[in-house]
Write a protein that holds these residues in place. Structure first.
Motif, mmCIF file in Angstrom:
data_model
loop_
_atom_site.group_PDB
_atom_site.id
_atom_site.type_symbol
_atom_site.label_atom_id
_atom_site.label_comp_id
_atom_site.label_asym_id
_atom_site.label_seq_id
_atom_site.Cartn_x
_atom_site.Cartn_y
_atom_site.Cartn_z
ATOM 1 N N LEU A 144 59.354 -12.921 27.736
ATOM 2 C CA LEU A 144 59.974 -14.220 27.976
ATOM 3 C C LEU A 144 59.591 -15.127 26.813
ATOM 4 N N VAL A 145 60.593 -15.728 26.179
ATOM 5 C CA VAL A 145 60.356 -16.550 24.995
ATOM 6 C C VAL A 145 60.674 -18.014 25.283
ATOM 7 N N PRO A 146 59.664 -18.876 25.426
ATOM 8 C CA PRO A 146 59.934 -20.311 25.500
ATOM 9 C C PRO A 146 60.313 -20.815 24.102
ATOM 10 N N LEU A 147 61.393 -21.572 24.034
ATOM 11 C CA LEU A 147 61.888 -22.030 22.730
ATOM 12 C C LEU A 147 62.127 -23.528 22.775
ATOM 13 N N GLN A 148 61.379 -24.250 21.979
ATOM 14 C CA GLN A 148 61.522 -25.704 21.918
ATOM 15 C C GLN A 148 62.864 -26.061 21.284
ATOM 16 N N CYS A 149 63.520 -27.064 21.830
ATOM 17 C CA CYS A 149 64.838 -27.458 21.326
ATOM 18 C C CYS A 149 64.705 -28.327 20.082
ATOM 19 N N GLU A 150 64.157 -27.734 19.015
ATOM 20 C CA GLU A 150 64.036 -28.397 17.727
ATOM 21 C C GLU A 150 64.345 -27.395 16.625
ATOM 22 N N PHE A 151 64.694 -27.889 15.465
ATOM 23 C CA PHE A 151 65.185 -27.040 14.382
ATOM 24 C C PHE A 151 64.191 -25.962 13.962
ATOM 25 N N PHE A 152 62.920 -26.338 13.773
ATOM 26 C CA PHE A 152 61.944 -25.376 13.265
ATOM 27 C C PHE A 152 61.713 -24.223 14.238
ATOM 28 N N ALA A 153 61.969 -24.447 15.509
ATOM 29 C CA ALA A 153 61.799 -23.379 16.492
ATOM 30 C C ALA A 153 62.765 -22.238 16.215
ATOM 31 N N LEU A 154 63.950 -22.568 15.741
ATOM 32 C CA LEU A 154 64.948 -21.534 15.436
ATOM 33 C C LEU A 154 64.490 -20.634 14.306
ATOM 34 N N GLU A 155 63.800 -21.219 13.325
ATOM 35 C CA GLU A 155 63.347 -20.437 12.180
ATOM 36 C C GLU A 155 62.373 -19.348 12.594
ATOM 37 N N GLY A 156 61.497 -19.665 13.562
ATOM 38 C CA GLY A 156 60.507 -18.683 13.981
ATOM 39 C C GLY A 156 61.045 -17.630 14.918
ATOM 40 N N LEU A 157 62.211 -17.894 15.526
ATOM 41 C CA LEU A 157 62.757 -16.954 16.501
ATOM 42 C C LEU A 157 63.099 -15.613 15.867
ATOM 43 N N SER A 158 63.684 -15.638 14.690
ATOM 44 C CA SER A 158 64.058 -14.375 14.036
ATOM 45 C C SER A 158 62.823 -13.549 13.697
ATOM 46 N N GLN A 159 61.734 -14.214 13.287
ATOM 47 C CA GLN A 159 60.492 -13.496 12.991
ATOM 48 C C GLN A 159 59.925 -12.849 14.249
ATOM 49 N N LEU A 160 59.997 -13.572 15.362
ATOM 50 C CA LEU A 160 59.511 -13.028 16.625
ATOM 51 C C LEU A 160 60.322 -11.805 17.039
ATOM 52 N N LEU A 161 61.631 -11.884 16.905
ATOM 53 C CA LEU A 161 62.492 -10.762 17.286
ATOM 54 C C LEU A 161 62.236 -9.548 16.399
ATOM 55 N N GLN A 162 61.935 -9.775 15.132
ATOM 56 C CA GLN A 162 61.587 -8.661 14.234
ATOM 57 C C GLN A 162 60.285 -8.005 14.672
ATOM 58 N N THR A 163 59.318 -8.825 15.087
ATOM 59 C CA THR A 163 58.046 -8.289 15.574
ATOM 60 C C THR A 163 58.260 -7.460 16.837
ATOM 61 N N VAL A 164 59.108 -7.950 17.735
ATOM 62 C CA VAL A 164 59.408 -7.208 18.957
ATOM 63 C C VAL A 164 59.984 -5.834 18.617
ATOM 64 N N GLU A 165 60.868 -5.795 17.650
ATOM 65 C CA GLU A 165 61.480 -4.514 17.261
ATOM 66 C C GLU A 165 60.441 -3.561 16.684
ATOM 67 N N ARG A 166 59.493 -4.102 15.909
ATOM 68 C CA ARG A 166 58.431 -3.249 15.363
ATOM 69 C C ARG A 166 57.525 -2.716 16.473
ATOM 70 N N ILE A 167 57.244 -3.557 17.461
ATOM 71 C CA ILE A 167 56.433 -3.120 18.604
ATOM 72 C C ILE A 167 57.148 -2.006 19.355
ATOM 73 N N ARG A 168 58.443 -2.157 19.534
ATOM 74 C CA ARG A 168 59.228 -1.120 20.210
ATOM 75 C C ARG A 168 59.137 0.213 19.482
ATOM 76 N N LEU A 169 59.302 0.165 18.176
ATOM 77 C CA LEU A 169 59.323 1.395 17.389
ATOM 78 C C LEU A 169 57.948 2.060 17.325
ATOM 79 N N ALA A 170 56.895 1.263 17.228
ATOM 80 C CA ALA A 170 55.564 1.820 17.007
ATOM 81 C C ALA A 170 54.784 2.102 18.288
ATOM 82 N N PHE A 171 54.963 1.266 19.323
ATOM 83 C CA PHE A 171 54.072 1.360 20.483
ATOM 84 C C PHE A 171 54.763 1.395 21.841
ATOM 85 N N ASN A 172 55.788 0.569 22.001
ATOM 86 C CA ASN A 172 56.287 0.310 23.349
ATOM 87 C C ASN A 172 57.818 0.268 23.373
#
Length: 259
Positions: A144-172
């Motif tokens: 579950l990803v809480p996302l603040q309704c501000e511009f900078f929050a959008l920038e970090g979302l793509s990085q988080l989704l990339q991390t999730v994909e790496r976790i999927r591939l490597a561990f889970n």
């Protein structure tokens, strides 16, 4: 036990507030809930009224293997809601974990060995994508990803989704995105509306319909050691979290199922 990780590497987006109030809402309808505080700041622990003196054992002890989940968990003033608290010791855990075997699976193994006392656990993560958050994502089945309704929050979302994909591939490979919860929405601010529209256009149905507004009562509640749902059930923030909990339940598997 259903496992949900509440994560976003950006600080101040409402992770802890979301974890506390969703845990309270689920406990209120009869679910047996374990809230895991994996943030060295220990805000989730403070927010449910568990003082430092009550934190004899913590998530640090669980991660390094000196205590089990059942031994470290403490009851809160909310019926059916238990807490695995955090202490300042957790701030050094990432360094110590590097030398331990299966360092990314420490929390997962601890939860597998836990008794069937709880229906669901919610894991509150620190504002980073370090080893503590990795442990949480490896242990969980839903994000579950809480996302603040501000511009900078959008920038970090793509990085988080990339991390999730790496976790999927490597561990889970079973880790799935349960949903994105828009928080700190200010109806007087055109930017909040624009961010909301952009996120929905990008992620579609992954975004929860419920939007959590900016609300002073949500900010006041932790200073009283209470979830907002208990501090002021009728405030707009609490009402939003009740609605969000309903949406969350609709997306979760049944308690009897393995998750």
């Amino acid at each position: 036990m259903i496992r949900v990780v509440v994560a976003n590497q950006k600080g101040g987006v409402g992770k802890t507030t979301t974890a506390i109030n969703l845990a309270t809402a689920l406990a209120a309808i009869g679910w047996r809930v374990l809230l895991i505080d994996l943030d060295p700041q220990g805000n989730a622990s403070t927010g449910v009224g568990v003082a430092q003196s009550q934190r004899e054992r913590s998530t640090y002890d669980v991660l390094i293997g000196s205590a089990s989940v059942a031994e470290a968990a403490v009851a809160t003033r909310v019926p059916r809601l238990d807490l695995l608290p955090a202490t300042v010791d957790l701030s050094g855990a990432e360094i110590e974990l590097v030398e331990l075997e299966d360092r990314a699976r420490r929390l997962d193994k601890a939860l597998l060995a836990a008794p069937p006392r709880w229906d669901i656990c919610l894991i509150d993560c620190p504002p980073s994508l370090g080893l503590l958050t990795v442990n949480a994502m490896v242990a969980a089945r839903h994000l579950l990803v809480p996302l603040q309704c501000e511009f900078f929050a959008l920038e970090g979302l793509s990085q988080l989704l990339q991390t999730v994909e790496r976790i999927r591939l490597a561990f889970n490979p079973g880790l799935s995105i349960l949903g994105v919860a828009l928080t700190m929405f200010d109806r007087r601010n055109n930017l909040s509306q624009q961010v909301s529209e952009d996120v929905r256009a990008c992620l579609g149905s992954a975004v929860f319909e419920t939007v959590v507004p900016r609300n002073v009562r949500l900010s006041e509640a932790p200073s009283h050691g209470l979830p907002a749902l208990i501090y002021d059930l009728r405030c707009p923030g609490s009402e939003a979290y009740v609605k969000l909990a309903r949406e969350l339940m609709a997306r979760l598997p049944q308690r009897a199922e393995a998750a």
